[in-house]
Design a protein around this motif. Sequence first.
Motif: not given
Length: 436
Positions: A361-364, A399-406
């Motif tokens: 679930t974003a944000p990430i 880990v997550a390789a990038q940001d994911v905005e909500r």
Amino acid sequence: MFFGLFAGVDQAKAEAALNVNADGAIMVDGETGKVLYEKNADSPLGVASMTKMMTEYLLLDAVKHGKVKWDQEYTVSDLVYKISQPTGLSNVPLRLGEKYNVRELYEAMAIYSANGTTIALAEVIAGSETNFVKMMNQKAKKLGLKNSKFVNSTGLNNQDYHGEQPQGTGAEEENVMSPRDVATLAFHIINDFPDVLKTASTPMKVFREGTTDRIVMKNWNWMLPSLVYGYQGMDGLKTGTTDFAGYCFTGTASRDGKRYITVVQNAKDISGKNDGYKARFGETKKMLDYAFSNYTKEELVPKHYQVKGHKTLPVIKGKDDQVKIYTKSAINMIIQNGEKKNYQPVLVLDKKKINKDGELTAPIKKGETVGYLTIKPKNGEKVSFLTAEGQQKVQVNVVAAQDVERANWFVLMMRGIGHFFGDVWHGISTTVKGWF
């Protein structure tokens, strides 16, 4: 107690190649505690002066926490004086009422296995050896030593105390530890207090230079490079000998970035006879030669590794509907030469981070941990580690390789409407198909 992963192919090969002549033995990787060879590893056996490793551990821990200082002075008690006099025991002469500092007492214990100085240190740390023995058993429990019992700080038979052994222990009692417990204690010492090896590797030191009590302390570890059975890379750790325990040795050696720890208890020669020093050092050499020749440290998983079929995870409520994931760091492990192809990665996702459909679930945030990766042999057999901490060294975060905005409220609303009408249309089309 030991901690398992999934494979014992390395141990099986080692056991086939090695026939260590001792009542009990074990060999482990000094960095992770991975068990490479074992024989009667969980049988409580005599340890004699290898006991002093626990005294060393408690002393070094007390110094670390400021409870004891190296230049702190100690005045010799009646018991310490009595134990330090017999020449038949490992000792340096201590004078009744004389003052000695903690460092010189420690060096006499670690290098020369001096029994009087060991009891002196027990009194420094705990007030009495009786209290100290309680601390030893408490620490053993904390370190996960399941097959050990301490009745004194030295490893002597309690009979050598002539009725003045620690309270609550019998005159016939001796300390016992299993090979796995001895290796676990050694593993903790060299990893928690690596400076211990500076003292343990000292081949000779003079006690009380310039006094009538001067004595040359020659290290009982004759496998130190400059001594009788010199072995390249040997820098510790502790010998032990009593009639009850036989000839024992906990050794450790380091070469080319690899360190191994070995333990032999009641070592014997090839004919089964206890021929003393040669047997314990000969059997140790056999194990170390095998380890340095047959094992290598391999990178089994590189940094930023992506598991096939799991290079991304689906994301809900985000501007993107998926996120790339990879390992935060590499996994390195000591394995048998040529065995790298026999290991495979295993991805374990954090159930607290994903929903029942496997979605994040974003944000990430970039670098946010979503699970971990470990490795297992393809044959499904078992490998064991001395400690949980050691096993975790062959486990890395994913880990997550990038940001994911909500996504904003409007986008989420439109998606909801789209999903609603999509579900309605799917329902209508299914019904219509049912008419024909």
